[in-house]
Design an enzyme around this catalytic site. Sequence first.
Site, PDB file in Angstrom:
ATOM      1  N   GLY A 260       0.798  -1.211   0.000  1.00 17.15           N
ATOM      2  CA  GLY A 260       0.000   0.000   0.000  1.00 17.15           C
ATOM      3  C   GLY A 260       0.839   1.273   0.000  1.00 17.15           C
ATOM      4  O   GLY A 260       0.633   2.177  -0.823  1.00 17.15           O
ATOM      5  N   CYS A 379       1.286   1.450  13.011  1.00 19.01           N
ATOM      6  CA  CYS A 379      -0.129   1.781  13.176  1.00 19.01           C
ATOM      7  C   CYS A 379      -0.540   1.472  14.614  1.00 19.01           C
ATOM      8  O   CYS A 379      -1.615   0.945  14.874  1.00 19.01           O
ATOM      9  CB  CYS A 379      -1.001   1.038  12.166  1.00 19.01           C
ATOM     10  SG  CYS A 379      -0.802  -0.756  12.158  1.00 19.01           S
TER      11      CYS A 379
END
Length: 447
Positions: A260, A379
Amino acid sequence: MPHVSQPDVRSVTPAARLQAILDLMQEVDSVDRPADAVISAWFRARRDVGAEDRGPISETYYALLRAHARLGWWLARHGREDTPRNRLLAFLVLDGKKTRDEVARLFSGGMSAPAPLTDNERALLVKLQGGRMDSPSMPEEVRLECPAWALEPFRNRFGAEFEREMAALLTPAPLDLRVNPIKAKREDMVQALRELGLPAEPSVSAPFGIRVRERPSLSRLTMLKSGEVEIQDEGSQLVALLMDARPGERVVDFCAGAGGKTLAIAAQMANRGHVIACDVMEGRLKRGAERFRRAGLHNIETRLLASETDRWVKRHKGTFDRVLVDAPCSGTGTWRRNPDARWRTLGAGLETLLPQQARILASAARLVKPGGRLVYATCSMLPDENEGQVASFLAAHPDFRVLPLTEVAPQLPPSAHPDYLSLTPARHDMDGFFAAVLQRAPLPPAA
């Protein structure tokens, strides 16, 4: 303007939707895989479930996941077994505010409907009738849907904002998209989404981002299949932006996964230069390679590593302008998007992750050339995985220094930390992300 497909109008009854949700709950409980992956596979295998139903089924299922601890508390309070069926019944009464008779009509045993209620289930509905999902009797960690192990770390992290941040983690995440500038323009993609009836708006901070305030059936978004857009949280897009990769440079995405951020970095470079997507999982790299081709990006090479200390790293020491370490982490910043991750241990715990993160960061740093940039990201919203790791790295590597966020990206939203990107759902309406931008000292000028 891209072609947009029309919505599938097939629909099933409300009772059949509930049976589908029960099937999904049992499927997820039976396998050691993240819920989102199980749901995607489940829908792919059931083409008879139309687009009109996929959204409501998914939304209800995720709402059940966000109420996991509270539903379990209510069932235990009334001496009931914690089963998918009891959990759904409790949810319909406590969250859906349905009466016992309304639930009984849905659980009719008719075609595609759940089996009729037992006497024990009817008694449970009587006990729950008029109740609310939240109860003042609940322990704090239950009311806030916070695993006991994370309670104190989060309280220390957020201080007075603790309850606000935990409440934000219980809200549904929006759909964030990143436009691929190699293939499309953001204004065209926003218009295409609006023509599908979706409330699409340009992202506030990410220059190629689009936010959609609902969860459509992804099969309707033909721009995903064409590589014109990718699904990517706005916070993740901002992490990639911090690389500031330039056309012609040599760049490594050291923990690329399915690519990504690699896609966003390669697009920054306008398809010029050389990006190497590294990972220790071959399957992820193969999925990434398919996405790279679909996006029309030809400056990306994939590299399978045996470990973070693969000999390839030693052979390429000091040869890259930019290196991204998107380290494996607890994923606490993604809990509103992946609510099952609070309760299901599908990967390593912190006792394994913390030393692993340190090893990965130290090894990847060897690739950075003098004067080059190293970005460490997670994250996670836990300080031990973020600021703590950076502090330990800097103490052991005095040739690196922090580039403050206000210096490298003054256009980004105010962060919870003066030097680092530190995003939270309540403060920024994004997933929780952390990123530190580090620079290796340049070589001294020749005498």
